[in-house]
Design a protein around this motif. Structure first.
Motif, PDB file in Angstrom:
ATOM      1  N   GLY A 141      39.158  37.421  27.319  1.00 53.64           N
ATOM      2  CA  GLY A 141      40.116  37.241  28.668  1.00 53.64           C
ATOM      3  C   GLY A 141      39.969  38.928  29.074  1.00 53.64           C
ATOM      4  N   GLN A 142      40.118  39.903  28.468  1.00 54.70           N
ATOM      5  CA  GLN A 142      40.389  40.844  29.152  1.00 54.70           C
ATOM      6  C   GLN A 142      38.901  41.363  29.829  1.00 54.70           C
ATOM      7  N   ALA A 143      37.850  41.033  29.515  1.00 51.37           N
ATOM      8  CA  ALA A 143      36.615  41.332  30.330  1.00 51.37           C
ATOM      9  C   ALA A 143      36.857  40.416  31.496  1.00 51.37           C
ATOM     10  N   VAL A 144      37.137  39.347  31.545  1.00 48.61           N
ATOM     11  CA  VAL A 144      37.242  38.401  32.760  1.00 48.61           C
ATOM     12  C   VAL A 144      38.255  39.284  33.801  1.00 48.61           C
ATOM     13  N   GLN A 145      39.341  39.752  33.181  1.00 47.78           N
ATOM     14  CA  GLN A 145      40.498  40.003  34.008  1.00 47.78           C
ATOM     15  C   GLN A 145      39.777  41.684  34.686  1.00 47.78           C
ATOM     16  N   TRP A 146      39.098  42.290  33.962  1.00 54.13           N
ATOM     17  CA  TRP A 146      38.696  43.601  34.388  1.00 54.13           C
ATOM     18  C   TRP A 146      37.686  43.520  35.623  1.00 54.13           C
ATOM     19  N   GLN A 147      36.778  42.315  35.329  1.00 53.14           N
ATOM     20  CA  GLN A 147      35.991  41.851  36.376  1.00 53.14           C
ATOM     21  C   GLN A 147      36.422  41.371  37.777  1.00 53.14           C
ATOM     22  N   VAL A 148      37.580  40.664  37.465  1.00 58.81           N
ATOM     23  CA  VAL A 148      38.383  40.139  38.453  1.00 58.81           C
ATOM     24  C   VAL A 148      38.787  41.158  39.212  1.00 58.81           C
ATOM     25  N   ALA A 149      39.396  42.169  38.753  1.00 60.33           N
ATOM     26  CA  ALA A 149      39.733  43.331  39.526  1.00 60.33           C
ATOM     27  C   ALA A 149      38.963  44.064  40.148  1.00 60.33           C
ATOM     28  N   ASP A 150      37.589  44.249  39.656  1.00 64.50           N
ATOM     29  CA  ASP A 150      36.554  44.677  40.452  1.00 64.50           C
ATOM     30  C   ASP A 150      36.163  43.940  41.635  1.00 64.50           C
ATOM     31  N   ALA A 151      36.163  42.563  41.491  1.00 59.88           N
ATOM     32  CA  ALA A 151      35.656  41.643  42.497  1.00 59.88           C
ATOM     33  C   ALA A 151      36.627  41.654  43.416  1.00 59.88           C
ATOM     34  N   ARG A 152      37.961  41.642  43.283  1.00 63.61           N
ATOM     35  CA  ARG A 152      38.811  41.723  44.326  1.00 63.61           C
ATOM     36  C   ARG A 152      38.745  42.938  45.372  1.00 63.61           C
ATOM     37  N   ARG A 153      38.445  44.135  44.575  1.00 67.42           N
ATOM     38  CA  ARG A 153      37.981  45.224  45.563  1.00 67.42           C
ATOM     39  C   ARG A 153      36.786  45.206  46.276  1.00 67.42           C
ATOM     40  N   GLY A 154      35.991  44.101  46.178  1.00 64.80           N
ATOM     41  CA  GLY A 154      34.587  43.841  46.732  1.00 64.80           C
ATOM     42  C   GLY A 154      33.511  44.319  45.882  1.00 64.80           C
ATOM     43  N   VAL A 155      33.907  44.737  44.798  1.00 62.88           N
ATOM     44  CA  VAL A 155      32.846  45.369  43.745  1.00 62.88           C
ATOM     45  C   VAL A 155      31.973  44.008  43.048  1.00 62.88           C
ATOM     46  N   LEU A 156      30.948  43.609  43.713  1.00 56.56           N
ATOM     47  CA  LEU A 156      30.447  42.573  42.881  1.00 56.56           C
ATOM     48  C   LEU A 156      28.831  42.988  42.540  1.00 56.56           C
ATOM     49  N   PRO A 157      28.478  43.807  41.634  1.00 51.46           N
ATOM     50  CA  PRO A 157      27.019  44.111  41.183  1.00 51.46           C
ATOM     51  C   PRO A 157      26.510  42.746  40.831  1.00 51.46           C
ATOM     52  N   ALA A 158      25.193  42.943  41.044  1.00 49.43           N
ATOM     53  CA  ALA A 158      24.196  41.983  40.471  1.00 49.43           C
ATOM     54  C   ALA A 158      23.905  42.120  38.877  1.00 49.43           C
ATOM     55  N   GLU A 159      23.779  43.379  38.552  1.00 48.65           N
ATOM     56  CA  GLU A 159      23.899  43.662  37.029  1.00 48.65           C
ATOM     57  C   GLU A 159      25.251  44.222  36.709  1.00 48.65           C
ATOM     58  N   LEU A 160      25.770  43.277  35.584  1.00 43.87           N
ATOM     59  CA  LEU A 160      27.256  43.649  35.127  1.00 43.87           C
ATOM     60  C   LEU A 160      26.930  44.291  33.813  1.00 43.87           C
ATOM     61  N   THR A 161      27.857  44.941  33.240  1.00 48.66           N
ATOM     62  CA  THR A 161      28.255  45.808  32.139  1.00 48.66           C
ATOM     63  C   THR A 161      29.097  45.264  31.312  1.00 48.66           C
ATOM     64  N   THR A 162      28.863  44.599  30.092  1.00 46.92           N
ATOM     65  CA  THR A 162      29.662  43.849  29.219  1.00 46.92           C
ATOM     66  C   THR A 162      30.612  45.030  28.536  1.00 46.92           C
ATOM     67  N   PRO A 163      31.791  44.604  27.970  1.00 46.45           N
ATOM     68  CA  PRO A 163      32.671  45.595  27.136  1.00 46.45           C
ATOM     69  C   PRO A 163      32.005  45.473  25.621  1.00 46.45           C
TER      70      PRO A 163
END
Length: 445
Positions: A44-66
């Motif tokens: 759940g925290q991994a999703v929320q962290w990535q959602v926070a980045d996406a809202r700022r327009g950060v949508l990298p093609a390669e994602l780093t998992t916690p």
């Protein structure tokens, strides 16, 4: 019949089994929930962290998992995969899970296909980005979780019996060590017989209940030994004292019968009667003493010691020496027969040793009835003032003055006083001896 050791061990194992069973059940319910909660929190925290980045327009093609999160993926509104973590890159879209609304978190346990399939915990959340709506997916395989839970169950299944066995061994050993002194006491007691009570049980220096038991046992053996010695001495003395009048009576009658014509039969009768009376007196005192020792309680009532003393004075009106009385009312609760015997013995002893007079006083003092018998004889040496109350003890002067005494009178008197919760002692007095008896006052009738 189970031994104490076995019963205590069984009880300890049962208590431990209940405690361990309750603890194991609680852990069996709590641990899986805790493990799953940890997985769900990480994903759940991994999703929320990535959602926070996406809202700022950060949508990298390669994602780093916690740490420990296996999969992370971004899917656009048209279903295209916009970003993947390394392990999700070759899987395509990892889940069709769709949140009910933007910002809502949707979760599910899902079996993913090969390669590297298995059950995963998937969480998804839709959010608005500068490029439109996207859905963030994160996942963690639960194979390790399942293995950890199974391992935990196996450990519980093995550990509980092992712990119970250890508890049983510890209880068996501890109780055995604790009862070892008791066994030594039992074995030593088994060796002690009525013929020899001089043995004593070992006393452990532990200061606990077993040490107290050993000390009490030894105290009891000491009292038993003393009682047995007193009894044997009493039997020997009684046999000797009874033999004297019987022998005298037998000898007197034997001589008379050998020469009946020349025998002075009135004289023989008088001597025989004296021997029989002495024998009867000894038997009466022995019987009363035996009853006192056996704890036989005769009928008691309130009796005034002054009345008993007055009757004694009247019976001795023409004796060898006068009895001078000073009598005041002093009621006590007791046996009139036994209290009269006490006065008889004290007065007989005083008359035997008196030179010119005997004093008898009865009065009440400080809640006690006090009886004082005083003679003006040679007195009793301080070192003999307790010895005169021993059975069959007769001082040299007493034997010289009266060959017919039994040596039981003063001993019986003290036992009567003790049986009536009183005391009897020899007090300082000059000249002669003074006996003082004290009893709790009773209520006048």
């Amino acid at each position: 019949m189970r031994s104490v050791r076995a019963r205590v061990t069984i009880a300890a194992v049962l208590v431990a089994a209940l405690a361990l069973g309750a603890a194991a059940l609680a852990l069996a319910l709590a641990i899986p929930r805790t493990f799953r909660s940890a997985v769900e929190t990480r994903v759940g925290q991994a999703v929320q962290w990535q959602v926070a980045d996406a809202r700022r327009g950060v949508l990298p093609a390669e994602l780093t998992t916690p740490p420990r999160v296996d999969l992370l993926q971004i899917v656009g509104a048209d279903g295209r995969v916009l970003g993947n973590s390394a392990e999700a890159a070759h899987r395509g879209r990892i889940s069709m899970l769709q949140p009910s609304a933007p910002g809502a978190l949707a979760t599910a346990y899902t079996d993913l296909p090969q390669p590297e399939g298995g059950t995963y915990y998937i969480a998804a959340m839709t959010t608005e980005t500068p490029e439109g709506l996207v859905t963030i997916y994160a996942g963690e395989g639960v194979a390790e979780l399942t293995h950890a839970i199974r391992t935990f169950y196996v450990v519980i299944i093995i550990a509980v019996p092992v712990l119970l066995l250890l508890v049983a061994l510890a209880a068996w050993t501890a109780v055995g060590m604790g009862l070892r002194p008791v066994e030594r006491i039992r074995a030593r007691l088994a060796e002690i017989t009525g013929n020899d009570l001089s043995g004593r049980v070992p006393e452990p220096g532990t200061g606990d209940e077993i040490a107290a038991l050993a000390a009490t046992t030894n105290d009891t053996l000491t009292r038993l030994e003393s009682s047995a010695q007193t009894q044997r001495r009493f039997i020997g003395d009684a046999s000797h004292e009874l033999r004297s009048p019987v022998t005298a009576l037998t000898a007197e009658l034997d001589l008379a019968l050998n020469d009946p014509e020349e025998t002075d039969w009135p004289r023989v009768g008088a001597r025989s009667l004296a021997a029989a009376e002495r024998l009867s007196a000894i038997l009466d005192e022995l019987l009363m003493m035996a009853r006192l020792n056996a704890g036989v309680v005769p009928d008691r009532r309130v009796v005034d010691l002054a009345d008993l003393a007055e009757a004694q004075v009247e019976r001795r009106g023409h004796g060898r020496v006068p009895v001078v009385a000073d009598l005041q009312s002093a009621p006590v609760s007791g046996s009139p027969i036994q209290l009269d015997r006490l006065l008889t013995n004290l007065l007989d002893n005083a008359v035997r040793h008196a030179a010119t007079r005997v004093g008898l006083a009865v009065h009440a003092e400080d809640g006690q009835a006090v009886v004082t018998v005083t003679d003006d004889g040679n007195g009793i040496a301080p070192e003999d003032r307790e010895r005169v109350f021993e059975r069959f003890t007769r001082l040299k002067e007493g034997r010289e003055r009266d060959q017919g005494g039994s040596g039981l009178g003063l001993a019986l008197s003290r036992e009567i006083a003790t049986a009536h919760h009183g005391t009897l002692v020899v007090a300082d007095h000059t000249p002669g001896a003074q006996f003082v008896a004290r009893f709790p006052l009773g209520e006048s009738e």
